[in-house]
Write a protein that holds these residues in place. Structure first.
Motif, PDB file in Angstrom:
ATOM      1  N   VAL A  21     -16.392   4.894 -21.326  1.00  0.00           N
ATOM      2  CA  VAL A  21     -17.345   4.558 -20.272  1.00  0.00           C
ATOM      3  C   VAL A  21     -18.224   5.767 -19.995  1.00  0.00           C
ATOM      4  CG1 VAL A  21     -17.657   3.785 -17.900  1.00  0.00           C
ATOM      5  CG2 VAL A  21     -15.720   2.930 -19.244  1.00  0.00           C
ATOM      6  N   GLU A  22     -19.515   5.612 -20.261  1.00  0.00           N
ATOM      7  CA  GLU A  22     -20.463   6.703 -20.042  1.00  0.00           C
ATOM      8  C   GLU A  22     -21.023   6.673 -18.624  1.00  0.00           C
ATOM      9  OE1 GLU A  22     -21.475   5.023 -24.261  1.00  0.00           O
ATOM     10  OE2 GLU A  22     -20.991   4.257 -22.271  1.00  0.00           O
ATOM     11  N   SER A  23     -21.432   7.845 -18.175  1.00  0.00           N
ATOM     12  CA  SER A  23     -22.124   7.964 -16.895  1.00  0.00           C
ATOM     13  C   SER A  23     -22.954   9.237 -16.923  1.00  0.00           C
ATOM     14  CB  SER A  23     -21.144   7.982 -15.727  1.00  0.00           C
ATOM     15  OG  SER A  23     -20.266   9.087 -15.832  1.00  0.00           O
ATOM     16  N   GLY A  24     -23.839   9.381 -15.956  1.00  0.00           N
ATOM     17  CA  GLY A  24     -24.598  10.617 -15.813  1.00  0.00           C
ATOM     18  C   GLY A  24     -26.028  10.553 -16.280  1.00  0.00           C
ATOM     19  N   GLY A  25     -26.440   9.429 -16.842  1.00  0.00           N
ATOM     20  CA  GLY A  25     -27.828   9.313 -17.256  1.00  0.00           C
ATOM     21  C   GLY A  25     -28.748   9.265 -16.048  1.00  0.00           C
ATOM     22  N   GLY A  26     -30.030   9.391 -16.322  1.00  0.00           N
ATOM     23  CA  GLY A  26     -31.002   9.349 -15.241  1.00  0.00           C
ATOM     24  C   GLY A  26     -32.376   9.698 -15.740  1.00  0.00           C
ATOM     25  N   SER A  27     -33.260   9.953 -14.795  1.00  0.00           N
ATOM     26  CA  SER A  27     -34.641  10.286 -15.108  1.00  0.00           C
ATOM     27  C   SER A  27     -34.946  11.696 -14.640  1.00  0.00           C
ATOM     28  CB  SER A  27     -35.571   9.280 -14.424  1.00  0.00           C
ATOM     29  OG  SER A  27     -36.907   9.542 -14.746  1.00  0.00           O
ATOM     30  N   VAL A  28     -35.455  12.520 -15.541  1.00  0.00           N
ATOM     31  CA  VAL A  28     -35.795  13.899 -15.198  1.00  0.00           C
ATOM     32  C   VAL A  28     -37.148  14.245 -15.790  1.00  0.00           C
ATOM     33  CG1 VAL A  28     -33.391  14.661 -15.074  1.00  0.00           C
ATOM     34  CG2 VAL A  28     -34.632  14.848 -17.237  1.00  0.00           C
ATOM     35  N   GLN A  29     -37.715  15.317 -15.284  1.00  0.00           N
ATOM     36  CA  GLN A  29     -38.958  15.834 -15.843  1.00  0.00           C
ATOM     37  C   GLN A  29     -38.632  16.732 -17.033  1.00  0.00           C
ATOM     38  OE1 GLN A  29     -40.964  17.822 -12.621  1.00  0.00           O
ATOM     39  NE2 GLN A  29     -41.874  15.907 -11.884  1.00  0.00           N
ATOM     40  N   PRO A  30     -39.606  16.929 -17.924  1.00  0.00           N
ATOM     41  CA  PRO A  30     -39.372  17.883 -19.015  1.00  0.00           C
ATOM     42  C   PRO A  30     -38.915  19.226 -18.466  1.00  0.00           C
ATOM     43  CG  PRO A  30     -41.378  16.656 -19.405  1.00  0.00           C
ATOM     44  CD  PRO A  30     -40.915  16.268 -18.034  1.00  0.00           C
ATOM     45  N   GLY A  31     -37.922  19.795 -19.127  1.00  0.00           N
ATOM     46  CA  GLY A  31     -37.336  21.041 -18.653  1.00  0.00           C
ATOM     47  C   GLY A  31     -36.137  20.831 -17.750  1.00  0.00           C
ATOM     48  N   GLY A  32     -35.889  19.599 -17.365  1.00  0.00           N
ATOM     49  CA  GLY A  32     -34.778  19.298 -16.481  1.00  0.00           C
ATOM     50  C   GLY A  32     -33.448  19.252 -17.202  1.00  0.00           C
ATOM     51  N   SER A  33     -32.398  18.980 -16.436  1.00  0.00           N
ATOM     52  CA  SER A  33     -31.035  18.971 -16.975  1.00  0.00           C
ATOM     53  C   SER A  33     -30.300  17.709 -16.543  1.00  0.00           C
ATOM     54  CB  SER A  33     -30.261  20.192 -16.452  1.00  0.00           C
ATOM     55  OG  SER A  33     -30.889  21.392 -16.821  1.00  0.00           O
ATOM     56  N   LEU A  34     -29.367  17.310 -17.372  1.00  0.00           N
ATOM     57  CA  LEU A  34     -28.451  16.218 -17.060  1.00  0.00           C
ATOM     58  C   LEU A  34     -27.099  16.529 -17.676  1.00  0.00           C
ATOM     59  CD1 LEU A  34     -30.570  12.982 -17.732  1.00  0.00           C
ATOM     60  CD2 LEU A  34     -29.758  13.770 -15.510  1.00  0.00           C
ATOM     61  N   ARG A  35     -26.084  15.987 -17.083  1.00  0.00           N
ATOM     62  CA  ARG A  35     -24.741  16.108 -17.645  1.00  0.00           C
ATOM     63  C   ARG A  35     -24.174  14.707 -17.806  1.00  0.00           C
ATOM     64  NH1 ARG A  35     -19.023  17.602 -15.275  1.00  0.00           N
ATOM     65  NH2 ARG A  35     -18.090  18.807 -16.983  1.00  0.00           N
ATOM     66  N   LEU A  36     -23.952  14.319 -19.049  1.00  0.00           N
ATOM     67  CA  LEU A  36     -23.376  13.021 -19.348  1.00  0.00           C
ATOM     68  C   LEU A  36     -21.851  13.141 -19.429  1.00  0.00           C
ATOM     69  CD1 LEU A  36     -25.763  11.761 -22.162  1.00  0.00           C
ATOM     70  CD2 LEU A  36     -26.056  11.641 -19.673  1.00  0.00           C
ATOM     71  N   SER A  37     -21.185  12.100 -18.988  1.00  0.00           N
ATOM     72  CA  SER A  37     -19.731  12.044 -19.074  1.00  0.00           C
ATOM     73  C   SER A  37     -19.311  10.796 -19.827  1.00  0.00           C
ATOM     74  CB  SER A  37     -19.110  12.013 -17.678  1.00  0.00           C
ATOM     75  OG  SER A  37     -19.418  13.175 -16.949  1.00  0.00           O
ATOM     76  N   CYS A  38     -18.240  10.916 -20.567  1.00  0.00           N
ATOM     77  CA  CYS A  38     -17.658   9.788 -21.285  1.00  0.00           C
ATOM     78  C   CYS A  38     -16.177   9.749 -20.933  1.00  0.00           C
ATOM     79  CB  CYS A  38     -17.861   9.965 -22.780  1.00  0.00           C
ATOM     80  SG  CYS A  38     -16.996   8.738 -23.800  1.00  0.00           S
ATOM     81  N   ALA A  39     -15.823   8.822 -20.070  1.00  0.00           N
ATOM     82  CA  ALA A  39     -14.423   8.683 -19.668  1.00  0.00           C
ATOM     83  C   ALA A  39     -13.669   7.909 -20.738  1.00  0.00           C
ATOM     84  CB  ALA A  39     -14.340   7.969 -18.328  1.00  0.00           C
ATOM     85  N   VAL A  40     -12.544   8.446 -21.120  1.00  0.00           N
ATOM     86  CA  VAL A  40     -11.749   7.880 -22.202  1.00  0.00           C
ATOM     87  C   VAL A  40     -10.522   7.180 -21.646  1.00  0.00           C
ATOM     88  CG1 VAL A  40     -10.360   8.469 -24.218  1.00  0.00           C
ATOM     89  CG2 VAL A  40     -12.536   9.624 -23.832  1.00  0.00           C
ATOM     90  N   SER A  41     -10.262   5.990 -22.173  1.00  0.00           N
ATOM     91  CA  SER A  41      -9.026   5.294 -21.826  1.00  0.00           C
ATOM     92  C   SER A  41      -7.908   5.904 -22.657  1.00  0.00           C
ATOM     93  CB  SER A  41      -9.163   3.803 -22.120  1.00  0.00           C
ATOM     94  OG  SER A  41      -7.943   3.135 -21.896  1.00  0.00           O
ATOM     95  N   GLY A  42      -7.021   6.611 -22.034  1.00  0.00           N
ATOM     96  CA  GLY A  42      -6.011   7.354 -22.763  1.00  0.00           C
ATOM     97  C   GLY A  42      -6.311   8.836 -22.665  1.00  0.00           C
ATOM     98  N   ASN A  43      -6.135   9.522 -23.762  1.00  0.00           N
ATOM     99  CA  ASN A  43      -6.345  10.965 -23.795  1.00  0.00           C
ATOM    100  C   ASN A  43      -7.335  11.285 -24.913  1.00  0.00           C
ATOM    101  OD1 ASN A  43      -5.939  13.847 -24.312  1.00  0.00           O
ATOM    102  ND2 ASN A  43      -4.135  13.664 -23.020  1.00  0.00           N
ATOM    103  N   THR A  44      -8.237  12.199 -24.653  1.00  0.00           N
ATOM    104  CA  THR A  44      -9.206  12.547 -25.704  1.00  0.00           C
ATOM    105  C   THR A  44      -8.502  13.078 -26.953  1.00  0.00           C
ATOM    106  OG1 THR A  44      -9.523  14.735 -24.714  1.00  0.00           O
ATOM    107  CG2 THR A  44     -11.086  13.001 -24.080  1.00  0.00           C
ATOM    108  N   ALA A  45      -7.340  13.624 -26.789  1.00  0.00           N
ATOM    109  CA  ALA A  45      -6.595  14.150 -27.939  1.00  0.00           C
ATOM    110  C   ALA A  45      -6.110  13.050 -28.878  1.00  0.00           C
ATOM    111  CB  ALA A  45      -5.402  14.975 -27.454  1.00  0.00           C
ATOM    112  N   ASP A  46      -6.205  11.789 -28.424  1.00  0.00           N
ATOM    113  CA  ASP A  46      -5.807  10.664 -29.272  1.00  0.00           C
ATOM    114  C   ASP A  46      -6.803  10.401 -30.385  1.00  0.00           C
ATOM    115  OD1 ASP A  46      -4.612   8.752 -26.406  1.00  0.00           O
ATOM    116  OD2 ASP A  46      -3.632  10.307 -27.602  1.00  0.00           O
ATOM    117  N   TYR A  47      -7.992  11.024 -30.287  1.00  0.00           N
ATOM    118  CA  TYR A  47      -9.067  10.732 -31.212  1.00  0.00           C
ATOM    119  C   TYR A  47      -9.339  11.882 -32.164  1.00  0.00           C
ATOM    120  CZ  TYR A  47      -9.848   6.818 -28.110  1.00  0.00           C
ATOM    121  OH  TYR A  47      -9.673   5.676 -27.371  1.00  0.00           O
TER     122      TYR A  47
END
Length: 125
Positions: free
Chosen positions: A5-31
């Motif tokens: 499940v992703e989150s963190g998208g949005g609208s920014v001006q050039p030069g701006g910043s965003l941080r996207l997150s991807c929540a994993v069902s389980g543990n990321t080490a499973d992949y």
């Protein structure tokens, strides 16, 4: 429920910043690999960055090197994006595979067997 499940998208001006997150069902080490792909309208989906939880190795495509950083913890993978450019805009998808893949396949979307729904990133003035 999607395993990713992703989150963190949005609208920014050039030069701006965003941080996207991807929540994993389980543990990321499973992949074996968890990556971020993006798709702008009318263009093919492209790999942007990925991380191998088992080793911590990370990969980036050249246009984002020095501006994007992929990290992870037990429950999520993150993509910190700075100095965003209009060409970074698109829908960003998180993808994961639990199968071993070759280094040249890390940005091949057909090698990933789990996908999130995507989160929109808009970069415009």
């Amino acid at each position: 429920q999607s395993p990713l499940v992703e989150s963190g998208g949005g609208s920014v001006q050039p030069g701006g910043s965003l941080r996207l997150s991807c929540a994993v069902s389980g543990n990321t080490a499973d992949y074996y690999s968890i990556g971020w792909f993006r798709q702008a309208p009318g263009t093919p989906r492209e790999g942007v960055s990925c991380i191998r939880p088992g080793t911590g190795d990370t990969l980036y495509i050249n246009p984002v090197k020095g501006r994007f950083r992929i990290t992870r913890d037990e429950k999520a993978v993150y993509l910190q994006m700075i100095n965003l450019k209009p060409e970074d805009a698109g829908v960003y998808f998180c993808a994961a595979t639990d199968k071993q893949i070759q280094v040249w396949e890390f940005f091949s979307d057909d090698k990933y067997n789990r996908w999130g729904q995507g989160t929109q990133v808009t970069v415009s003035s």
